[in-house]
Design a protein around this motif. Structure first.
Motif, short mmCIF file in Angstrom:
data_model
loop_
_atom_site.label_atom_id
_atom_site.label_comp_id
_atom_site.label_asym_id
_atom_site.label_seq_id
_atom_site.Cartn_x
_atom_site.Cartn_y
_atom_site.Cartn_z
N ASP A 1 -10.17 7.13 -13.83
CA ASP A 1 -9.28 5.97 -13.71
C ASP A 1 -9.33 5.43 -12.28
O ASP A 1 -9.59 6.17 -11.33
CB ASP A 1 -7.83 6.34 -14.03
N LEU A 2 -9.07 4.16 -12.14
CA LEU A 2 -9.05 3.52 -10.83
C LEU A 2 -7.60 3.30 -10.41
O LEU A 2 -6.83 2.66 -11.13
CB LEU A 2 -9.79 2.19 -10.90
N LEU A 3 -7.22 3.86 -9.25
CA LEU A 3 -5.86 3.74 -8.73
C LEU A 3 -5.78 2.62 -7.71
O LEU A 3 -6.69 2.44 -6.91
CB LEU A 3 -5.44 5.04 -8.04
N LEU A 4 -4.68 1.87 -7.73
CA LEU A 4 -4.35 0.95 -6.66
C LEU A 4 -3.32 1.64 -5.78
O LEU A 4 -2.30 2.11 -6.29
CB LEU A 4 -3.75 -0.35 -7.20
N ILE A 5 -3.61 1.72 -4.49
CA ILE A 5 -2.78 2.47 -3.55
C ILE A 5 -2.30 1.53 -2.46
O ILE A 5 -3.12 0.85 -1.83
CB ILE A 5 -3.59 3.62 -2.92
N ASP A 6 -0.99 1.50 -2.23
CA ASP A 6 -0.43 0.66 -1.18
C ASP A 6 0.07 1.56 -0.06
O ASP A 6 1.00 2.35 -0.25
CB ASP A 6 0.71 -0.20 -1.74
N ARG A 7 -0.55 1.44 1.10
CA ARG A 7 -0.19 2.28 2.24
C ARG A 7 1.05 1.76 2.97
O ARG A 7 1.57 2.45 3.84
CB ARG A 7 -1.36 2.37 3.22
N LYS B 1 -2.41 -7.09 0.85
CA LYS B 1 -3.87 -6.96 0.82
C LYS B 1 -4.41 -6.06 1.92
O LYS B 1 -5.34 -5.30 1.69
CB LYS B 1 -4.53 -8.33 0.89
N GLU B 2 -3.84 -6.13 3.11
CA GLU B 2 -4.35 -5.34 4.22
C GLU B 2 -4.07 -3.85 4.05
O GLU B 2 -4.76 -3.02 4.65
CB GLU B 2 -3.75 -5.83 5.55
N ALA B 3 -3.07 -3.49 3.27
CA ALA B 3 -2.69 -2.09 3.12
C ALA B 3 -3.06 -1.52 1.75
O ALA B 3 -2.67 -0.41 1.43
CB ALA B 3 -1.19 -1.94 3.35
N THR B 4 -3.81 -2.28 0.95
CA THR B 4 -4.14 -1.84 -0.41
C THR B 4 -5.56 -1.32 -0.48
O THR B 4 -6.49 -1.93 0.04
CB THR B 4 -3.94 -2.98 -1.42
#
Length: 146
Positions: A77-83, A55-58
């Motif tokens: 479109d909506l992207l989910l990005i994980d750092r 959650k903290e990196a998304t």
């Protein structure tokens, strides 16, 4: 959600809600012939729990443009990005390149990096030492409107 516009992507900082779940029917929906829906079970489903691993990196970002249509990433479109994920060859990444954000497929070979669009109308970008370049995060999911 808080929105931040940067170049061709609009970023959203997720707001974590305690009960952001919706009804979920765990029966499987036929995309072929209809099947009787006698024995379905109703549960609660949270998209945060299903899609967000860290959650903290998304972060979320809305796509603007057509350079990744071959990978199924369309305008709006909506992207989910994980750092927190490690970038690697063939991953789709959000990158900061020369003052702007872009989303492309990573192509890595030894000491060379290219940003590969998924549309033949856009050029492949070779990253050089002269570029201001950061791999900002890895795309894990895409949410589409139908």
């Amino acid at each position: 959600m808080i929105a931040h516009k940067s170049g061709s992507l609009t970023f959203f900082t997720p707001e974590i809600l305690d009960d952001a779940s919706a009804h979920f029917f765990d029966t499987g929906i036929s995309a072929g012939f209809p099947s009787p829906a006698e024995d379905f079970s109703e549960q609660r489903l949270s998209l945060d729990e299903e899609l967000v691993k860290n959650k903290e990196a998304t972060f979320y970002a809305r796509v603007s443009g057509q350079s990744m249509i071959g990978a199924g990433l369309d305008d709006n479109d909506l992207l989910l990005i994980d750092r927190s994920l490690e970038p690697s060859n063939n991953k789709i990444a959000v990158c900061f390149l020369d003052g702007e954000f872009t989303v492309k497929r990573l192509k890595v070979d030894k000491d060379e990096v290219w940003l590969q669009p998924e549309n033949p109308n856009y050029p492949i970008i070779k990253i050089t030492p002269e570029n201001d370049f950061i791999i900002w995060g890895i795309v894990t999911n895409v949410i589409k409107k139908v």
